[in-house]
Design an enzyme around this catalytic site. Structure first.
Site, short mmCIF file in Angstrom:
data_model
loop_
_atom_site.label_atom_id
_atom_site.label_comp_id
_atom_site.label_asym_id
_atom_site.label_seq_id
_atom_site.Cartn_x
_atom_site.Cartn_y
_atom_site.Cartn_z
N ASP A 37 55.35 45.50 39.91
CA ASP A 37 55.16 44.49 38.89
C ASP A 37 56.19 43.39 39.13
O ASP A 37 57.20 43.60 39.82
CB ASP A 37 55.33 45.08 37.48
N ASN A 87 45.59 46.92 39.50
CA ASN A 87 45.45 46.67 38.08
C ASN A 87 45.97 45.29 37.67
O ASN A 87 45.50 44.74 36.67
CB ASN A 87 46.22 47.74 37.30
N SER A 139 36.51 44.00 34.99
CA SER A 139 36.35 43.68 33.58
C SER A 139 34.87 43.63 33.25
O SER A 139 34.04 43.37 34.14
CB SER A 139 36.98 42.31 33.26
N TYR A 152 37.53 33.24 34.66
CA TYR A 152 37.85 34.66 34.70
C TYR A 152 36.67 35.50 35.19
O TYR A 152 36.84 36.41 36.02
CB TYR A 152 38.27 35.11 33.30
N LYS A 156 36.57 38.18 38.40
CA LYS A 156 36.29 39.60 38.22
C LYS A 156 34.97 39.99 38.88
O LYS A 156 34.83 41.12 39.39
CB LYS A 156 36.30 39.96 36.74
#
Length: 251
Positions: A37, A87, A139, A152, A156
């Protein structure tokens, strides 16, 4: 039971939310987990909470040199990765007429390109081992979306397409690649979305769910750990909806 004993699993965006839940669930199933991260403080805290099974590396997953360094460092601590969960992601609320190319590239760099860069970094070890599992967190917006979240859905959708392509390329070598498409999951990203909308939007979203509630990160993590495990040995190139049935109302 889901058994990941002896596996090394890398999880991006692991400092909080769905990523942290996936890392915790994988460790609970017996895996050694590598957390990646950009948020060093939260990453360290999450790794400490998981305990000795966790290692961590601060990494901007849009930069291939940082990915190479992080994957190499985690390989030293955990051994070769046989599991990867892409992720890390970000929402987007752009106007298609005013969005700049730099802003476009930023969205796609995090939500799509990074998944390929991470896969490219770990696949040599998986191919050598003759087995592995990659799970891309997509998603429900990959198949249905709403106004105000441009682009978005495009990113995805691309991630689901990447999943199929990677599965076709790596399947003959024993590597499985799947996607998971969450719906409304109680994370910071969802809170960010609801904060941009009138208060009634949250209740309206909840009411759309067949199960009558929003999802939790644990709901997603359970499906992901299944896909990482040999319990899903005949599952690849699939996109799993984890959305409480909300997409069924609009399909």
């Amino acid at each position: 039971m889901i058994d990941l004993t002896g596996r090394a699993v890398l999880v991006t965006g692991a400092a909080r939310g769905i990523g942290a839940a996936i890392a915790e669930a994988a460790a609970h199933a017996g895996a050694r987990v590598g957390l990646l991260d950009i948020d060093a403080d939260r990453l360290r805290h999450t790794a400490h909470r998981i305990g000795p099974a966790a290692a961590w590396a601060v990494c901007d997953i849009t930069h291939e040199d940082q990915i190479a360094d992080a994957v190499a460092a985690l390989r030293e601590e955990l051994g070769p990765a046989t599991g990867l969960v892409n992720n890390a992601g970000r929402n987007a609320y752009a106007d298609p007429l005013t969005m700049t190319t730099d802003q476009w590239d930023e969205v796609f760099g995090v939500d799509l390109k990074s998944a390929w860069l991470m896969a490219r970094a770990v696949l040599p070890d998986m191919l050598t081992a003759g087995h592995g599992s990659i799970v891309n967190i997509a998603s429900m917006h990959a198949t249905l979306t709403c106004p105000g979240m441009f682009p978005y859905a495009a990113a995805k959708s691309g991630l689901v397409g990447l999943t199929r392509s990677l599965a076709l390329e790596t399947g003959p070598h024993g590597v499985r690649v799947n996607a998971v498409s969450p719906g409304y999951i109680e994370t910071d990203l969802l809170t960010e979305y609801f904060d941009r909308e009138p208060p009634q939007v949250r209740q309206a979203a909840t009411d759309k769910h067949i199960l009558g509630r929003l999802g939790s990160p644990h709901d997603v993590a359970t499906v992901v750990t299944f896909l990482l495990s040999d319990a899903a040995a005949f599952v690849t190139a699939a996109d799993w909806a984890v959305d409480g049935g909300v997409s069924a109302r609009f399909t």
